[in-house]
Design a protein around this motif. Structure first.
Motif, PDB file in Angstrom:
ATOM      1  N   ILE A  37       0.858  -1.200   0.000  1.00  0.00           N
ATOM      2  CA  ILE A  37       0.000   0.000   0.000  1.00  0.00           C
ATOM      3  C   ILE A  37       0.896   1.253   0.000  1.00  0.00           C
ATOM      4  CG2 ILE A  37      -1.788   1.292   1.253  1.00  0.00           C
ATOM      5  CD1 ILE A  37      -2.834  -1.395   2.329  1.00  0.00           C
ATOM      6  N   GLY A  38       2.073   1.122   0.624  1.00  0.00           N
ATOM      7  CA  GLY A  38       3.049   2.228   0.587  1.00  0.00           C
ATOM      8  C   GLY A  38       3.411   2.592  -0.842  1.00  0.00           C
ATOM      9  N   GLY A  55       4.663   4.859  -6.055  1.00  0.00           N
ATOM     10  CA  GLY A  55       5.991   4.263  -6.150  1.00  0.00           C
ATOM     11  C   GLY A  55       5.971   2.904  -6.810  1.00  0.00           C
ATOM     12  N   ASP A  56       6.968   2.102  -6.489  1.00  0.00           N
ATOM     13  CA  ASP A  56       7.142   0.806  -7.132  1.00  0.00           C
ATOM     14  C   ASP A  56       7.899  -0.095  -6.146  1.00  0.00           C
ATOM     15  OD1 ASP A  56       7.833  -1.341  -8.712  1.00  0.00           O
ATOM     16  OD2 ASP A  56       8.444  -0.133 -10.438  1.00  0.00           O
ATOM     17  N   VAL A  57       7.166  -0.931  -5.428  1.00  0.00           N
ATOM     18  CA  VAL A  57       7.769  -1.722  -4.351  1.00  0.00           C
ATOM     19  C   VAL A  57       7.564  -3.219  -4.613  1.00  0.00           C
ATOM     20  CG1 VAL A  57       7.634  -2.304  -1.877  1.00  0.00           C
ATOM     21  CG2 VAL A  57       7.502   0.098  -2.602  1.00  0.00           C
ATOM     22  N   THR A  58       8.645  -3.963  -4.430  1.00  0.00           N
ATOM     23  CA  THR A  58       8.566  -5.425  -4.494  1.00  0.00           C
ATOM     24  C   THR A  58       8.830  -5.966  -3.096  1.00  0.00           C
ATOM     25  OG1 THR A  58       9.412  -5.399  -6.747  1.00  0.00           O
ATOM     26  CG2 THR A  58       9.536  -7.510  -5.568  1.00  0.00           C
ATOM     27  N   VAL A  59       7.936  -6.815  -2.603  1.00  0.00           N
ATOM     28  CA  VAL A  59       8.191  -7.502  -1.332  1.00  0.00           C
ATOM     29  C   VAL A  59       8.596  -8.932  -1.678  1.00  0.00           C
ATOM     30  CG1 VAL A  59       7.306  -8.168   0.929  1.00  0.00           C
ATOM     31  CG2 VAL A  59       6.508  -6.051  -0.141  1.00  0.00           C
ATOM     32  N   THR A  60       9.772  -9.326  -1.211  1.00  0.00           N
ATOM     33  CA  THR A  60      10.296 -10.659  -1.524  1.00  0.00           C
ATOM     34  C   THR A  60      10.138 -11.576  -0.308  1.00  0.00           C
ATOM     35  OG1 THR A  60      12.495 -10.028  -0.784  1.00  0.00           O
ATOM     36  CG2 THR A  60      12.029  -9.747  -3.131  1.00  0.00           C
ATOM     37  N   GLY A  61      10.308 -12.870  -0.539  1.00  0.00           N
ATOM     38  CA  GLY A  61      10.232 -13.847   0.550  1.00  0.00           C
ATOM     39  C   GLY A  61       8.870 -13.842   1.211  1.00  0.00           C
ATOM     40  N   LEU A 106      -1.043   5.723   9.579  1.00  0.00           N
ATOM     41  CA  LEU A 106      -0.585   7.115   9.660  1.00  0.00           C
ATOM     42  C   LEU A 106       0.799   7.273   9.033  1.00  0.00           C
ATOM     43  CD1 LEU A 106      -1.800   7.976  13.278  1.00  0.00           C
ATOM     44  CD2 LEU A 106      -2.896   8.576  11.093  1.00  0.00           C
ATOM     45  N   VAL A 107       1.624   6.239   9.168  1.00  0.00           N
ATOM     46  CA  VAL A 107       2.939   6.287   8.522  1.00  0.00           C
ATOM     47  C   VAL A 107       2.750   6.408   7.008  1.00  0.00           C
ATOM     48  CG1 VAL A 107       5.015   4.938   7.999  1.00  0.00           C
ATOM     49  CG2 VAL A 107       4.126   5.008  10.347  1.00  0.00           C
ATOM     50  N   LEU A 108       1.855   5.586   6.458  1.00  0.00           N
ATOM     51  CA  LEU A 108       1.616   5.626   5.008  1.00  0.00           C
ATOM     52  C   LEU A 108       1.089   6.999   4.597  1.00  0.00           C
ATOM     53  CD1 LEU A 108      -0.029   2.122   4.415  1.00  0.00           C
ATOM     54  CD2 LEU A 108       2.365   2.782   4.131  1.00  0.00           C
ATOM     55  N   ALA A 109       0.163   7.528   5.398  1.00  0.00           N
ATOM     56  CA  ALA A 109      -0.390   8.848   5.082  1.00  0.00           C
ATOM     57  C   ALA A 109       0.719   9.909   5.128  1.00  0.00           C
ATOM     58  CB  ALA A 109      -1.494   9.193   6.085  1.00  0.00           C
ATOM     59  N   GLY A 110       1.571   9.823   6.144  1.00  0.00           N
ATOM     60  CA  GLY A 110       2.658  10.797   6.291  1.00  0.00           C
ATOM     61  C   GLY A 110       3.629  10.751   5.125  1.00  0.00           C
ATOM     62  N   LEU A 111       3.848   9.560   4.582  1.00  0.00           N
ATOM     63  CA  LEU A 111       4.786   9.424   3.461  1.00  0.00           C
ATOM     64  C   LEU A 111       4.259  10.083   2.193  1.00  0.00           C
ATOM     65  CD1 LEU A 111       5.946   5.735   3.999  1.00  0.00           C
ATOM     66  CD2 LEU A 111       7.384   7.787   4.134  1.00  0.00           C
ATOM     67  N   SER A 112       2.926  10.177   2.104  1.00  0.00           N
ATOM     68  CA  SER A 112       2.352  10.754   0.878  1.00  0.00           C
ATOM     69  C   SER A 112       1.982  12.222   1.064  1.00  0.00           C
ATOM     70  CB  SER A 112       1.098   9.966   0.476  1.00  0.00           C
ATOM     71  OG  SER A 112       0.034  10.311   1.340  1.00  0.00           O
ATOM     72  N   ALA A 113       2.035  12.714   2.317  1.00  0.00           N
ATOM     73  CA  ALA A 113       1.519  14.070   2.593  1.00  0.00           C
ATOM     74  C   ALA A 113       2.522  15.146   2.201  1.00  0.00           C
ATOM     75  CB  ALA A 113       1.207  14.175   4.089  1.00  0.00           C
TER      76      ALA A 113
END
Ligand code: UD1
Length: 437
Positions: free
Chosen positions: A240-241, A247-253, A376-383
């Motif tokens: 969701i981040g 952005g463009d995020v890959t979660v591995t494992g 809130l962390v996610l919101a803060g990253l986009s604000a």
């Protein structure tokens, strides 16, 4: 109290490895009491909740230590069936210990877990199930006393597929006489992981992942080495981040199938979703599209533990979305905090009506609970501008070094400890204070 200061605006880009699952680790740690030989756990996350569970196990007499990245629990030395009050109240999941302590010592004594930030969280289903297995339970003075010298397998029919109650009864049934069948069991992947661990220890459990679980009682299990599954909620949070920061995020494992319900929503929002066997990538270029209606449900439905993070994403979508919380009755505390950042939402009973704004702005906000804090962390990253989130120790109950993960993906965050004492540092580090052989 500790806090994060986030500077919004950077796109999260890159790759991150999923941590071990907290919600799988906690019942597996409780299960270590069922065997008298050492158990070696791989991929066990270093988190406050895990640290608390380990301290409880130590207080029961277990020996716990880390060897490199492995966690070793030896319950052969356990002698005590009384759960410590303060630690058990801090960690609601200590309730899983009722089933395993009872099985191990034929007796268990635990404090009644209080309510918590996201709702009342009664334990009636846990107690009903244990009674079905022939346990005698008395509740007095805020404590629960269980006796179970003769636990006998039975049919346990749950009115609701509670995750914790399913796990508790699985634990109590492993060494009971005869067969136990749990009907309307929860189907969460963490229950499949618990079954995997129990079978690795020589117990006989089948059906996890379906609504009917069968446990054939065996007298004794044995030690084992087991790798804890990846955390699907942490996986989902970073995906969701990507969506919220374009952005463009890959979660591995990780296990992409366990986040299917979220991936469907992210596709509906206009994100590109690509999945591999053990990796999943989410890329977004534009403002997220609104989603008509989402409601939380037991697995495989949309998880309540990702509701707050999706709430943040919909707060910047291109229209109005409805998000309904069916699992916990009080899980919208992030709504009022997001409003401080310019979000527009209205809560009507269990539903949130969210009208996306073009951009949130930085503010001082409070993490009231674990997943609401992550939202809130996610919101803060986009604000636009700086967001200060207070009480991030609540976020750190479930996210391993979130500040470092965000920085690795190109986000800007500073972590500050205020009034930090030695104990606080210990809890933050999870199991780190435990002796390493
Ligand atoms: C687990 C997860 C939590 C997740 C939740 C739902 C762990 C450590 N925690 O919590 O992160 O949000 O599943 O996916 O794995 N209920 C009763 N009586 C009971 C037990 C539960 O009424 O005896 C109700 C609860 O109040 C709640 C609902 O059932 O409304 C779901 O609770 P449950 O599935 O038990 O969640 P937990 O095991 O507490």
């Amino acid at each position: 109290m500790s806090n994060f200061t986030l500077r919004g605006g950077a796109r999260l880009i890159g790759s991150i490895a999923a941590q071990g699952s907290k919600n799988a680790a906690l019942p597996i740690l409780a299960a270590t009491l069922l065997v008298k030989e050492p158990v070696r756990l791989k991929n066990c996350p270093r988190l406050r909740d895990v640290g608390n569970m380990l301290h409880i196990l130590e207080s029961l007499g277990c020996t716990v230590f880390r060897e490199g990245d492995d966690l070793i629990v030896d319950s052969g030395t356990a002698t005590n069936c009384v759960l410590p009050t303060a630690l058990s109240r801090e960690l609601r999941s200590s309730i899983f210990l009722l089933g395993s302590v009872l099985s191990r010592f034929a007796e268990a004594d635990a404090p009644y877990p209080g309510g918590c930030e996201i709702g009342n969280r009664p334990i009636d289903l846990h107690l009903q199930g244990l009674r079905r297995l022939n346990a005698e339970i008395a509740e007095r003075g805020g404590r629960i006393h269980c006796r179970g010298a003769n636990l006998i397998g039975a049919i346990v029919d749950f009115e609701y597929p509670s995750v914790g109650a399913t796990e508790n009864i699985m634990l109590a049934a492993c060494r009971a006489k005869g067969e136990t069948v749990i009907r309307n069991a929860a189907c969460e992947p963490e229950i499949v992981d618990l079954q995997g661990f129990l079978n690795a220890c020589g117990f006989r459990v089948s059906g996890a992942g379906t609504p009917t679980i069968a446990i054939e009682g065996v007298e004794e299990g044995h030690g084992a080495t087991y790798r804890i599954m990846p955390d699907r909620i942490v996986t989902g949070t970073y995906l969701i981040g990507a969506a919220i920061t374009r952005g463009d995020v890959t979660v591995t494992g990780t296990y992409p199938d366990t986040v299917d319900a979220l991936l469907a929503k992210l596709s509906a929002c206009g994100c590109d979703v690509t999945r591999d066997k053990q990796a999943v990538r989410v890329a977004a270029k534009d403002r997220p599209r609104r989603i008509d209606f989402t409601e939380t449900r037991p697995y495989p439905g949309f998880p309540t533990d990702l509701q707050p993070q999706l709430f943040s994403l919909l707060s910047v979508a291109d229209g109005t979305s409805i998000l309904k919380e069916n699992v916990f009755e009080n899980r919208f505390k992030h709504a009022q905090e997001l409003k401080k950042m310019g979000a527009e939402n209205r809560i009507l009973d269990r539903a949130a009506i969210i009208t996306g704004v073009e951009r949130l702005h930085g503010a001082n906000v409070i993490a009231h609970d674990l997943r609401g804090g992550a939202a809130l962390v996610l919101a803060g990253l986009s604000a636009e501008g700086d967001t200060v989130i207070e009480h991030i120790e609540r976020i750190e109950r479930g996210y391993e070094q979130m500040d470092l993960a965000i920085k690795a993906l190109g986000g800007t965050v500073a972590r500050k400890d205020e009034r930090i004492g030695k104990e606080e540092q210990t809890l933050r580090a999870g199991a780190e204070r435990l002796p390493v052989r």
